[in-house]
Design a protein around this motif. Structure first.
Motif, PDB file in Angstrom:
ATOM      1  N   TYR A  61       0.827  -1.206   0.000  1.00  0.00           N
ATOM      2  CA  TYR A  61       0.000   0.000   0.000  1.00  0.00           C
ATOM      3  C   TYR A  61       0.865   1.262   0.000  1.00  0.00           C
ATOM      4  N   LEU A 117       1.998   1.501  -3.541  1.00  0.00           N
ATOM      5  CA  LEU A 117       0.880   1.918  -4.380  1.00  0.00           C
ATOM      6  C   LEU A 117       0.610   3.409  -4.234  1.00  0.00           C
ATOM      7  N   LEU A 157       0.914   6.097  -7.147  1.00  0.00           N
ATOM      8  CA  LEU A 157      -0.284   6.882  -7.457  1.00  0.00           C
ATOM      9  C   LEU A 157       0.041   8.373  -7.503  1.00  0.00           C
ATOM     10  N   THR A 177      -9.103  -0.705  -2.817  1.00  0.00           N
ATOM     11  CA  THR A 177      -7.757  -1.002  -3.333  1.00  0.00           C
ATOM     12  C   THR A 177      -7.769  -1.108  -4.848  1.00  0.00           C
ATOM     13  N   SER A 178      -8.777  -1.782  -5.388  1.00  0.00           N
ATOM     14  CA  SER A 178      -8.880  -1.914  -6.843  1.00  0.00           C
ATOM     15  C   SER A 178      -9.072  -0.559  -7.503  1.00  0.00           C
ATOM     16  N   ALA A 216      -5.727   1.353  -7.296  1.00  0.00           N
ATOM     17  CA  ALA A 216      -4.777   0.760  -8.235  1.00  0.00           C
ATOM     18  C   ALA A 216      -5.116   1.145  -9.664  1.00  0.00           C
ATOM     19  N   VAL A 255      -2.557   2.927 -12.309  1.00  0.00           N
ATOM     20  CA  VAL A 255      -2.209   2.315 -13.597  1.00  0.00           C
ATOM     21  C   VAL A 255      -2.592   3.225 -14.752  1.00  0.00           C
TER      22      VAL A 255
END
Length: 501
Positions: free
Chosen positions: A137, A140, A144, A219-220, A223, A227
Motif C-alpha cells: 500500500y 501503491l 499513485l 484497493t482496486s 490501483a 495504472v
C-alpha cells in the motif's frame, strides 16, 4: 453436509492446486524484472541490445512523439525485451525448447521463500503478512502520487472512469467483471472459510465481511488510478489514443507499465517500487493458497499430519516440489503457451461459477437458511438482515447459474497475441483440466448416492440433508437438552410402571 457435498471442497482445492503451479511463475518473472531494474540503463528502454531487431522502436526518449504503433512491422523495446530476452518465446506450444535458467533460479528463490513463510502454519504466515500486506500500500500510494503528477495523467483517469455504453451491453464485459470479483474474493474455493476458521467463535464475521469488501474495492479503485494515470502519460508521450497502449494480463505488468516507467525521470527508482509491490502482493496470494490447501489436507488427515515430528512440514515440502516441477515447464521457451493453458482453463471463472452454483444451493437449501441465521446470530449476537435470506436462497444460485451458462455459450478458444491458434490436443488438455475440478462435484455426490445404505429414496433424502454431527448453537442446546430430559423422563415412567406391574 461435509460428506455429501465434499466434492465442492475437493474441487476448490484442486483449483487452488492448479493456481499454485502457474501463479508463482508471475512472481518469478517479476523478480527477474526487479533484478534488471538495478541496471544503469533499463534494458527494456532501448533498442541497442543484442536481442533487439531492426523493427525495434525506442520510445523512451523525450522526442519520440510519433505514431509508432501505426507501423505494422514495428515493435517497442519493451515488447522485444519481454518476448525475446525474458521469455525467448518459441513459435508454439509444440516447441517447448530449453529452460530459461534465469527464470528458473527466480522460481526456486520464490518457492523457497514461500515454503519457509508457510511451513509453521498461520503462526509464521501471520507474522510475514504484517509486512507483505501493508508495504504494497505504501508503494501503491507512491506510484499513485507520481502517476497523477505526470503530463497526460488526466487523459488516462478520464478513460478509466468514463464507461463506453456500448461495451456495457456486451455479456463478455460482465463475464470478465464477475470473474475478477470471484478471484479477488476467492469465492467458491474455501479460502475465506479456512482462514476464518482461525478466528474465535464469537468473532464479528459481519463486520469482517463488510471491511473486506470495502477494502478490496477501494484497493482496486486506487490501483486503477495508479495504472491508468501511467497509461495516460505514455499515450501523451507517444501521441496516440490511450486504448492503443492499454494492455491486460501479463502485458500490463511486463510491457505497458515498464514501458511507461522507462519514459519517466529516475526510471530505475519507479521500476524497483513497482516490481517490489507486484512481488509482495503476489506472495500474499501464494501464501494464502498454500495455507488453505495445507489446512484442508491437515483437517482431512489430522491423526497423520498433526502429530509431532514435522509431518506437516514434509507434506508442505512435497506440495511445493510437485508445484515446482509443473512450473519448470512454464519457464521454458514454450512456457508462456503452457501458462496460458493453465490460466485460461484450469483456473478460469467458469469453474468458480460452477462451484458457486452448487455451494450456494448446498448452503441455502440443504444446510438451510434458518441454520445459517441461527449460527450467525449465535456468533455475533445479531440476526442477519432479510436481504441475506434472499441472496442465500435465490439470488446467488440464480446469478451464478446464469453467468455459468453465459460463459459456456460465449466460449472463445484460447489464442496467443491474437494470432497463434493452439493445436487441438492443447484445447483437449485444457478442457480436461477444467472438467477435472468440475466433475468432482456431481461425481462424488453420485458415488455416495449409489454406495449409501438404505433404499434409493432414503439415500436421496440423506444426500439432501445436513450432517448430523454439527456443533449446536446456544439456542439449540436448551432445546436438545429438554428433548433429552423428556425422553429420559418417559423412560423412567415406563420402567416404574413395569416394576409396579
Amino acid at each position: 453436509m461435509k460428506g455429501n457435498y465434499s466434492g465442492i471442497g475437493y474441487a476448490g482445492q484442486l483449483i487452488l492446486f492448479y493456481s499454485s503451479m502457474c501463479y508463482i511463475v508471475i512472481l518469478a518473472w517479476a523478480l527477474l524484472y526487479l533484478c534488471f531494474s538495478f541496471s544503469s540503463e533499463l534494458p527494456w528502454a532501448t533498442c541497442t541490445n543484442i536481442w533487439n531487431t531492426e523493427n525495434c522502436v525506442d520510445i523512451s526518449g523525450n522526442n519520440n512523439t510519433f505514431h509508432w504503433t501505426e507501423q505494422s512491422n514495428s515493435t517497442s523495446a519493451a515488447i522485444e525485451f519481454w518476448e525475446r530476452r525474458v521469455l525467448t518465446i518459441s513459435t508454439g506450444i509444440e516447441e517447448v525448447g530449453s529452460v530459461r535458467w534465469e527464470i528458473l533460479l527466480c522460481l526456486i528463490a520464490v518457492w523457497v521463500a514461500c515454503y519457509f513463510c508457510v511451513w509453521k502454519g498461520v503462526k509464521s504466515t501471520g507474522k510475514v503478512v504484517y509486512f507483505t500486506a501493508t508495504f504494497p500500500y505504501v508503494m501503491l500510494l507512491v506510484l499513485l502520487i507520481r502517476g497523477l503528477t505526470l503530463p497526460g495523467a488526466l487523459q488516462g483517469v478520464v478513460y478509466y472512469l468514463y464507461p463506453e455504453p456500448a461495451k456495457l451491453l456486451q455479456p463478455q464485459v460482465w463475464m470478465e467483471a464477475i470473474s475478477q470479483i470471484m478471484f479477488s474474493f476467492s469465492v467458491g474455493v474455501g479460502t475465506l472459510t479456512v482462514l476464518g476458521s482461525y478466528n474465535p467463535y464469537n468473532n464479528n464475521c459481519n463486520r469482517d465481511c463488510l471491511r473486506l469488501c470495502v477494502l478490496n474495492s477501494c484497493t482496486s479503485m486506487v490501483a486503477g488510478f495508479a495504472v491508468f494515470s501511467m497509461l495516460g502519460f505514455m499515450a501523451h508521450k507517444q501521441n496516440v489514443p490511450i486504448e492503443v497502449v492499454a494492455e491486460s494480463g501479463p502485458g500490463l505488468a511486463f510491457i505497458a507499465y515498464p514501458q511507461a516507467v522507462a519514459m519517466m525521470p529516475l526510471p530505475q527508482l519507479w521500476a524497483v517500487c513497482f516490481f517490489i509491490m507486484i512481488i509482495l502482493l503476489g506472495l500474499d496470494t501464494q501464501f494464502v493458497m498454500m495455507e488453505v490447501v495445507m489446512t484442508s489436507v491437515t483437517d482431512l488427515l489430522p491423526q497423520l499430519l498433526r502429530r509431532p515430528g514435522g509431518r506437516r512440514e514434509l507434506c508442505l515440502l512435497l506440495y511445493c516440489i510437485i508445484c515446482f516441477c509443473a512450473g519448470v515447464l512454464m519457464v521454458t521457451e514454450g512456457g508462456m503457451y503452457v501458462f496460458q493453458i493453465f490460466d485460461y482453463y484450469a483456473c478460469n471463472g467458469t469453474c468458480l461459477l460452477f462451484l458457486s452454483v452448487f455451494l450456494s444451493l448446498a448452503m441455502g437449501w440443504v444446510f438451510g437458511t434458518e441454520n445459517l441465521y441461527d449460527i450467525v446470530e449465535d456468533m455475533t449476537g445479531v440476526r442477519p438482515s432479510p436481504i441475506f435470506w434472499v441472496c442465500w436462497k435465490y439470488l446467488t444460485p440464480i446469478v451464478s447459474l446464469i453467468f455459468f451458462i453465459c460463459s459456456i455459450v460465449d466460449y472463445q478458444p484460447l489464442t496467443f497475441n491474437r494470432w497463434y491458434v493452439y493445436p487441438t490436443w492443447a484445447y483437449v488438455l485444457g478442457w480436461m483440466m477444467s472438467f477435472s475440478s468440475i466433475l468432482l462435484v456431481p461425481g462424488l455426490a453420485l458415488f455416495r448416492l449409489m454406495t449409501g445404505k438404505g433404499t434409493f429414496r432414503e439415500r436421496w433424502l440423506h444426500l439432501c440433508s445436513p450432517a448430523g454431527d454439527l456443533t449446536l448453537t446456544r439456542k439449540q442446546k436448551p432445546e436438545v437438552q429438554s428433548l433429552t430430559l423428556g425422553t429420559e423422563g418417559k423412560y423412567f415412567v415406563v420402567m416404574e410402571n413395569q416394576i409396579q406391574h
